[in-house]
Design an enzyme around this catalytic site. Sequence first.
Site, PDB file in Angstrom:
ATOM      1  N   CYS A 116     -47.219  26.019  15.204  1.00 44.16           N
ATOM      2  CA  CYS A 116     -46.347  24.960  14.658  1.00 44.16           C
ATOM      3  C   CYS A 116     -45.040  24.826  15.439  1.00 44.16           C
ATOM      4  CB  CYS A 116     -46.030  25.240  13.199  1.00 44.16           C
ATOM      5  SG  CYS A 116     -47.515  25.466  12.233  1.00 44.16           S
ATOM      6  N   HIS A 262     -40.959  20.082  11.085  1.00 43.22           N
ATOM      7  CA  HIS A 262     -42.408  20.198  11.295  1.00 43.22           C
ATOM      8  C   HIS A 262     -43.112  19.800  10.003  1.00 43.22           C
ATOM      9  CE1 HIS A 262     -46.376  21.670  11.753  1.00 43.22           C
ATOM     10  NE2 HIS A 262     -46.191  22.712  10.968  1.00 43.22           N
ATOM     11  N   ASN A 292     -51.014  18.081   8.413  1.00 45.39           N
ATOM     12  CA  ASN A 292     -50.291  18.986   9.308  1.00 45.39           C
ATOM     13  C   ASN A 292     -51.008  18.997  10.658  1.00 45.39           C
ATOM     14  OD1 ASN A 292     -49.380  21.246  10.713  1.00 45.39           O
ATOM     15  ND2 ASN A 292     -49.278  22.555   8.910  1.00 45.39           N
TER      16      ASN A 292
HETATM   17  O1  UT7 Z   1     -47.959  24.673   9.502  1.00 43.72           O
HETATM   18  C1  UT7 Z   1     -47.242  25.761   8.968  1.00 43.72           C
HETATM   19  C2  UT7 Z   1     -48.085  26.676   8.259  1.00 43.72           C
HETATM   20  N1  UT7 Z   1     -48.592  26.288   6.971  1.00 43.72           N
HETATM   21  C3  UT7 Z   1     -47.808  26.080   5.921  1.00 43.72           C
HETATM   22  O2  UT7 Z   1     -46.622  25.983   6.029  1.00 43.72           O
HETATM   23  C4  UT7 Z   1     -48.487  26.037   4.580  1.00 43.72           C
HETATM   24  C5  UT7 Z   1     -47.677  26.798   3.574  1.00 43.72           C
HETATM   25  N2  UT7 Z   1     -48.284  26.901   2.270  1.00 43.72           N
HETATM   26  C6  UT7 Z   1     -48.631  25.836   1.507  1.00 43.72           C
HETATM   27  O3  UT7 Z   1     -48.457  24.710   1.926  1.00 43.72           O
HETATM   28  C7  UT7 Z   1     -49.148  26.095   0.123  1.00 43.72           C
HETATM   29  O4  UT7 Z   1     -49.109  27.467  -0.157  1.00 43.72           O
HETATM   30  C8  UT7 Z   1     -50.563  25.532  -0.126  1.00 43.72           C
HETATM   31  C9  UT7 Z   1     -50.551  24.013  -0.147  1.00 43.72           C
HETATM   32  C10 UT7 Z   1     -51.527  26.031   0.943  1.00 43.72           C
HETATM   33  C11 UT7 Z   1     -51.071  26.020  -1.488  1.00 43.72           C
HETATM   34  O5  UT7 Z   1     -50.177  25.599  -2.494  1.00 43.72           O
HETATM   35  P1  UT7 Z   1     -49.682  26.634  -3.605  1.00 43.72           P
HETATM   36  O6  UT7 Z   1     -48.814  25.876  -4.507  1.00 43.72           O
HETATM   37  O7  UT7 Z   1     -49.080  27.804  -2.887  1.00 43.72           O
HETATM   38  O8  UT7 Z   1     -51.023  26.986  -4.341  1.00 43.72           O
HETATM   39  P2  UT7 Z   1     -51.717  28.411  -4.529  1.00 43.72           P
HETATM   40  O9  UT7 Z   1     -52.162  28.950  -3.217  1.00 43.72           O
HETATM   41  O10 UT7 Z   1     -50.854  29.262  -5.385  1.00 43.72           O
HETATM   42  O11 UT7 Z   1     -52.973  28.020  -5.341  1.00 43.72           O
HETATM   43  C12 UT7 Z   1     -52.884  27.542  -6.699  1.00 43.72           C
HETATM   44  C13 UT7 Z   1     -54.281  27.317  -7.182  1.00 43.72           C
HETATM   45  C14 UT7 Z   1     -55.198  28.505  -6.935  1.00 43.72           C
HETATM   46  O12 UT7 Z   1     -56.071  28.603  -8.041  1.00 43.72           O
HETATM   47  P3  UT7 Z   1     -55.803  29.691  -9.206  1.00 43.72           P
HETATM   48  O13 UT7 Z   1     -55.810  31.013  -8.504  1.00 43.72           O
HETATM   49  O14 UT7 Z   1     -54.464  29.331  -9.757  1.00 43.72           O
HETATM   50  O15 UT7 Z   1     -56.948  29.468 -10.122  1.00 43.72           O
HETATM   51  C15 UT7 Z   1     -55.985  28.076  -5.727  1.00 43.72           C
HETATM   52  O16 UT7 Z   1     -57.265  28.677  -5.683  1.00 43.72           O
HETATM   53  O17 UT7 Z   1     -54.874  26.201  -6.487  1.00 43.72           O
HETATM   54  C16 UT7 Z   1     -56.120  26.601  -5.943  1.00 43.72           C
HETATM   55  N3  UT7 Z   1     -56.350  25.844  -4.709  1.00 43.72           N
HETATM   56  C17 UT7 Z   1     -56.840  24.602  -4.720  1.00 43.72           C
HETATM   57  N4  UT7 Z   1     -57.210  23.796  -5.717  1.00 43.72           N
HETATM   58  C18 UT7 Z   1     -57.669  22.576  -5.395  1.00 43.72           C
HETATM   59  C19 UT7 Z   1     -56.117  26.219  -3.433  1.00 43.72           C
HETATM   60  N5  UT7 Z   1     -56.453  25.216  -2.603  1.00 43.72           N
HETATM   61  C20 UT7 Z   1     -56.907  24.203  -3.369  1.00 43.72           C
HETATM   62  C21 UT7 Z   1     -57.393  22.918  -3.105  1.00 43.72           C
HETATM   63  N6  UT7 Z   1     -57.759  22.140  -4.143  1.00 43.72           N
HETATM   64  N7  UT7 Z   1     -57.495  22.437  -1.846  1.00 43.72           N
END
Ligand code: UT7
Length: 335
Positions: A116, A262, A292
């Site tokens: 990134c 970014h 992204n």
């Molecule tokens: O380019 C630079 C590098 N990348 C980043 O900067 C990304 C940084 N991180 C993020 O953007 C976020 O952490 C995500 C968008 C990846 C995830 O969002 P979050 O608010 O941190 O969600 P989470 O990982 O805590 O997941 C919440 C729930 C989980 O279910 P449970 O355990 O609460 O039942 C996940 O399994 O959402 C679930 N989940 C999804 N649900 C529907 C994870 N991915 C998905 C999905 N659709 N695509």
Amino acid sequence: MGTDIKAAVLGAGMYVPPKVVTNDDLAKLMTTSDEWIVARTGIKTRHYVEGETGAADLAYEASVEACRNAGIEPGDLDCIVFSTLSPDYNFPGSGVLLQARLGAPGVPAIDIRNQCSGFIYGLSTADAFIRAGQYRRVLVVGSEVHSTGLDFSDRGRDVAVLFGDGAGAVVLGPIAADEGRGVLATRLHSDGGGAKDLWVEAPASRYNPRLTHEMLDAGKHYPAMNGKKVFVNAVRAMPTVVGECLAGAGLKIGDIDLFIPHQANLRICTAVQEHLGLSDTKVFNNIQKYGNTTAASIPIAVCEAQREGRLKRGDLLCIASFGSGYTWAAALIRW
Ligand code: UT7
């Protein structure tokens, strides 16, 4: 190093492949929804390549446009800096593939692997070359093909919904420092303690063989991410590195005309904007359309901001990144 010369952006270009993929399209492949993706990331669509299209192919289109906007021919370039985490092949790097397609005979092609932050690392490299007087026309391109390397099953849904394909490029060239334009400061950082928080484990030279059927079955060839840790570190590091850059240039936050973070996640961009105390009129985001695109996200956004009249001659542009590595970086450019 000559202090009378700065590196100015002479022209910018971008390219995304035509195929648009919506959140509803992804919901047909994995358990996800438009509501979840928009609420957690801000992303509505992203673009994917079709057929055999590599990072160098997307980069070629963006680079030709950047050269045209800079008023030069690709053959006038004397250095290529190519940032990507998704190179066409393991080796050689995509830089030489782009060099061959652009027809810039014999010019050096440098490959940057800082994910990134790759574009800002590349920009900083080009800036140093130009101020040192080593090269005069340096192409800095960020290009990614993510779509051929994502896990579209439920196992990979946290990562798969984020990423999109695309390329962005700028041509840098020398300008007299007293004109006031050009790259005013860059700051680069890394912390490999976070290397495994966002990575693709295989194929890997430390394993022999580098790739096995077991690794494939376990999905080790797909990106894996500790999203929450990356998120928290991004929100902390980006405002800090922007502050370092401003201090280095003797400027303050109120001097920034446009901030382009970014495009990792709209929630990260918004949190960084709030930390910096910038109004919406001073921030440009387009992750909604492209997802992204990693090393390409900043030059794509720069290009669009300029097209839309949000970035004008004389403006102070600030760009900042955080991502896999960890790596983070920022730059200040008088446009
Ligand atoms: O380019 C630079 C590098 N990348 C980043 O900067 C990304 C940084 N991180 C993020 O953007 C976020 O952490 C995500 C968008 C990846 C995830 O969002 P979050 O608010 O941190 O969600 P989470 O990982 O805590 O997941 C919440 C729930 C989980 O279910 P449970 O355990 O609460 O039942 C996940 O399994 O959402 C679930 N989940 C999804 N649900 C529907 C994870 N991915 C998905 C999905 N659709 N695509």
